[in-house]
Design an enzyme around this catalytic site. Structure first.
Site, PDB file in Angstrom:
ATOM      1  CB  SER A 249      -0.901   0.000   1.235  1.00  0.00           C
ATOM      2  OG  SER A 249      -1.425   1.289   1.417  1.00  0.00           O
TER       3      SER A 249
ATOM      4  CE  LYS B 173      29.353  -0.244   5.924  1.00  0.00           C
ATOM      5  NZ  LYS B 173      28.123  -0.797   6.492  1.00  0.00           N
TER       6      LYS B 173
END
Lengths: 492, 499
Positions: free
Chosen positions: B38, B77
């Site tokens: 949703s 990273k």
């Protein structure tokens, strides 16, 4: 008590276990004085009868300063690429448990899964046909693994087998050269509670040390004198073979680079060929087969050894650690004995405490060592649990209730060809797949991922891989030839 | 072959779309995937920093690294910097790689401890290529370095609100059906208790053979329907909120690492992305109010905030079983461990990967479910201990929070690990799983746990010889790092930088 580093180590025993430990400690723990206190005239540990090793031996020898090629030449040795199992399945025939893996992943699907899916379609050559090590064994040839990962001969590994008496002598000479001292024969052990306080030699001397290593064989002369040292975990319920009779004869006409294990009506028979001679051992349960019957079959020269399958509850108590048969006793299936010794010595070095012998550090050793021993136990039981034989003894082994962890592993494998991710100890998943699929335990399904492969994809992989393997196999020299070359290079 | 397994995923977000994308890519013939989400429900999107495992996940799906990075505004990273943890002013990096190299089977750190005790060694950081490179804001993948002193891996820092859409495009192109709507009702099979279907607000109903609960903390199915209990770990990990606020990128190099900076009642993350810096203060609500936390994070960030601060609420712990009946919880519905070591997305990945490996072949087999739960348990327990270590191994007592963490009653499994290290620098080994020996060493050393002794074998040879060998390694590491391209340069060159 103030703790200080361990500088004096006394080792009780006179076999491979004792001298391997003496050499390793003298070479790898500089500043320590190592003394061997012999326990018997004729060493009779399992490693003093069976000289087949695992890959772990290579690093052990390297770090102890022993050249393995020389070892092969001086100890009448040979290469080992796995174990061949004869008559283990219902239909007869044989399979190989090679050192190293099988095939290659096919379009991202691990090979054993791809093979299981193909086997369900009824279209897979035997699992071990995809093992380069097994191919060499079947052909009696030898070559080292390829460096190029595209070669089918990439991805296996090589172990060695030696004459145990010669090996012991090499270890002993090297240990003496590294300033290991020898005492007179052990005639007594002083101990209080969880501490050994001295060893006594027949010449009247007392040997004091910081750490005592019990390599005295199944009697565990040192560990047994300590509180709790007699406590054992008994495995005979799953591994009932408690007798070994062993004899030597001349080698056959060709030396294959593998030990051969043949199932018998009761127990099994080991054939291990070295250039200097063949070792034959009958391994059986004394409750099912009379010692005399076996002796008659093997001849008068056969030597009889007893085993109590199991391990000590704790191998390290206070200032005393047991290795070899003093710690674990088991049948010589899959050549575990030299390996157990090498692995225990490495672990002692990795976890060596100081003279405080803090319980926390000893508990860590005992846990790691105990897990490794139990995983080996499971691997040995596995061989018996998956046989297809219908003799009453074998059937009983198939029906016996298994240890929980093995039971779980087998249930998971039978469902979908997977093994639980955990520390495997000495024999990794590849070895398990080899035994399981070799002994025709076909899982209910392959993993869903393997469904992505079509029959055609697998067939074309198999054709290419096996074709390349056959071609390269012919270029590999015979095992005998390689060994003869090694010996003559040594002599020259 | 049997019909395709109908997989119904409840919830989008990183967990839902990672699962959908992986199932569609890896088991296209095996399952039909429907994902219900949703737009009215936001995604948490805290986990912006990842572990090297994500690279394997992306590779498996066939993503091009540069394209993926450009689409998610990602940076490289090399590790995580921990600042002010053991003492204010401290800083160390936990890299994706080891320190030094073993010598004759003896761990490098034993030699380092020996040299350090003799005053003849630098900080441990100096013996790790990814750490040295990270500090210099340099980057190149390990396999592009000709004479690397040792190997290392890399991960990414990315905008997770962009990763889910990236995965969605991929998944939808491979047949995943996305349904917009909110689940309001769940129907179960009478006898087995398995979930049969979910019903949406608009009355539509979706059946499934297998349900993935990716509904986040709401745990709509695994908690709401199946009522699987939650094992609460907040007595060890009391941080239960985060105040998150992104800020603008400031001038200066773009850092190829995440920072975790200790704060009076928790810690804050700093995650440099291409277009912004992610920040958030993870705190214990018992020690710090929301207002205080917001004020603290706004005071700490280096650039202009580019969004209103948001407060997130959570609780450390995990679902007793992640897979119950025909429902698998993936992501936050199955458990939460704070993002201190960037494990959130890794745990999603582990769930998805393990599910695919154990994917039902003809109905859910109990042994497959057991194995899934066993694998997850093991990993959760180990990560939990590793996280607690960061808080507990501190010398700080400058706030009630740190006093509490320093004197915490830790799990026995961790107490034993710490004591083993304290005595002789030994790391309790396990063969598989996250955070192996080098990670533990990085954190032990970084948190100022100094062992009383070291491996006796490292005592061989003169101290001068040992120091000389270490110095040679350090110098080579520094040289190799200095020869690496700048982080941004490398990204520009490969096209990883968004236009």
């Amino acid at each position: 008590m103030t703790a200080r580093p361990i500088t004096r180590i006394a080792i009780a025993g006179g076999g491979v276990a004792a001298w391997a430990a003496a050499l390793a400690f003298a070479r790898r723990l500089p500043g320590t004085q190592v003394t061997v206190v012999p326990t018997d005239d004729a060493p009779c540990g399992m490693a003093d009868r069976f000289g087949t090793m695992q890959v772990s031996a290579r690093d052990f020898h390297l770090r102890a300063g022993i050249d393995e090629r020389k070892l092969l030449a001086t100890c009448g040795g040979a290469f080992r690429l796995g174990t061949r199992f004869d008559g283990w399945m219902r239909m007869g025939g044989h399979f190989v448990r090679p050192i190293g893996g099988h095939g290659r992943s096919v379009s991202g699907v691990p090979f054993h899964q791809a093979w299981i899916a193909a086997a369900h379609r009824g279209a897979a050559p035997a699992f071990d046909r995809f093992s380069p090590a097994a191919a060499l064994i079947s052909a009696g040839r030898f070559r080292p693994p390829a460096v190029d990962a595209r070669s089918p001969f990439w991805g296996f590994d090589v172990a060695i087998a030696v004459d145990p008496a010669a090996y012991r002598e090499v270890l002993r000479q090297a240990a003496l050269a590294a300033n290991v001292a020898t005492a007179s024969r052990l005639c007594g052990v002083s101990a209080t509670g969880e501490r050994v306080t001295g060893l006594h030699g027949v010449d009247g001397e007392t040997i004091d040390a910081d750490l005592y290593v019990d390599a005295s064989g199944s009697a565990a002369a040192l560990l047994s004198s300590l509180e709790g040292g007699d406590a054992r975990r008994d495995w005979s319920h799953w591994l009932p073979n408690d007798r070994v009779q062993v004899t030597r004869e001349r080698s056959g006409p060709e030396l294959i680079p593998a030990d051969i294990v043949m199932a018998e009506r009761v127990g099994w028979r080991l054939t291990s060929d070295l250039p200097a001679g063949r070792t034959i051992a009958r391994v059986y349960s004394s409750r099912r087969l009379k010692d005399e019957t076996v002796a008659r079959a093997l001849g008068d020269a056969a030597e009889r050894l007893e085993i109590r399958p199991g391990r000590r509850a704790a191998a390290w108590i206070g200032n005393c650690v047991a290795i070899g048969d003093a710690a674990v006793e088991c049948e010589p299936l899959e050549a575990p004995h030299c390996h157990l010794i090498h692995a225990a010595i490495d672990r002692i070095l990795n976890l060596l405490p100081d003279t405080e012998f803090a319980p926390l550090e000893l508990a860590r050793y005992n846990r790691e060592w105990g897990e490794e021993a139990d995983r080996l136990r499971d691997f040995l039981i596995l061989h018996h649990a998956v046989s297809g034989r219908n003799d009453p003894c074998w059937k009983r082994l198939r029906d016996v209730e298994l240890p929980d962890e093995l039971n779980y592993a087998l249930a998971l494998f039978r469902e979908r060809g997977r093994l639980p991710l955990r520390n495997f100890g000495s024999f990794g998943p590849e070895a398990w797949y080899a035994v399981l699929l070799g002994a025709s335990v076909l899982p209910r399904h392959a993993d869903a991922l393997a469904d992505n492969l079509t029959a055609q994809q697998f067939a074309s992989f198999a054709d290419t891989f096996l074709g390349a393997m056959a071609t390269e196999l012919n270029a590999a020299p015979r095992h005998d030839t390689v060994l003869a070359r090694l010996r003559s290079a040594r002599a020259a | 072959m049997a019909e395709r397994v109908r997989v119904t995923i409840v919830g989008g977000g990183t967990a839902g779309w990672m699962a959908a994308a992986a199932l569609a890519a890896l088991l296209p013939r095996k399952c039909a995937v429907t994902l219900i989400e949703s737009e009215a429900i936001g995604i948490i999107g805290v986990g912006e920093a990842t572990l090297p495992h994500l690279k394997a996940f992306n590779d498996r799906l066939g993503f091009n690294e540069a394209a993926f990075m450009a689409a998610t505004r990602a940076t490289y990273k090399l590790g995580i910097e921990f600042r002010d943890w053991a003492r204010i002013g401290d800083s160390y990096i936990h890299p994706f790689g080891a320190f030094g190299n073993d010598i004759g089977g003896v761990g490098f750190h034993h030699y380092w401890h020996r040299a350090r005790a003799a005053g003849q060694a630098e900080d441990l950081d100096a013996y790790s290529l990814p750490v040295v490179a990270a500090r210099m804001a340099r980057f190149t993948p390990a396999d592009t370095i000709a004479r690397a002193p040792h190997g290392f891996s890399h991960a990414y820092q990315f905008d997770s609100t962009l990763y889910a859409p990236y995965l969605r495009r991929f998944a939808e192109a491979r047949g995943v059906e996305r349904i917009e709507g909110k689940v309001v009702d769940v129907a179960r099979h009478g006898e087995s208790g398995d979930i049969r279907a979910v019903t949406l607000e608009d009355g539509r109903s979706f059946e499934g053979d297998l349900f993935l609960d990716c509904s986040g903390f709401r745990a709509l199915l695994i908690d709401g329907v199946l009522e699987e209990p939650f094992e609460d770990w907040s007595r060890w990990l009391p941080c239960d909120r985060a105040a998150a606020v992104p800020c603008a990128v400031q001038a200066g190099p773009l850092l190829p690492y995440t920072s975790a900076i200790a704060m009076p009642s928790g810690w804050r993350w700093r995650i440099p992305l291409q277009h912004r810096v992610g920040n958030g203060y993870v705190y214990a609500s018992g020690h710090c109010s929301d207002d205080e936390a917001v004020a603290a994070i706004l005071g700490a960030i280096e650039g202009e905030p580019i969004a209103e601060p948001r407060i997130l609420r959570f609780r450390a712990g995990r679902r007793r079983r992640g897979w119950v009946n025909n429902c698998v919880s993936v992501g936050l519905s199955g458990g939460f461990l704070e993002p201190l070591e960037s494990t959130s997305i890794y745990l999603v990945q582990l769930c998805v990967q393990t599910l695919i490996e154990l994917f039902p072949q003809d109905g859910v087999a109990a042994i497959d479910r057991d194995e899934f739960n066993r694998v997850l348990d093991l990993e959760y327990d180990r990560i939990r201990d590793f996280l607690i270590l960061h808080y507990h191994a501190t010398q700080r007592s400058d706030s009630a929070f740190w006093e509490r963490m320093r004197t915490l009653d830790i799990p026995d499994s961790l107490a034993e690990k710490i004591e083993l290290y304290r005595r002789r620098g030994r790391v309790a080994q396990y063969g598989r799983g996250l955070f192996l020996e080098p990670s533990w060493i990085a954190v032990y050393a970084g948190q100022r746990i100094v062992p009383d002794g070291f491996d006796q074998r490292a005592g061989a040879g003169s101290i001068e010889a040992v120091a000389k060998g270490m110095e040679a390694f350090r110098r080579r590491t520094a040289e190799v790092a200095a020869g690496m391209p700048g982080h941004v340069d490398y990204m520009m060159r490969t096209g990883a930088m968004a236009a």
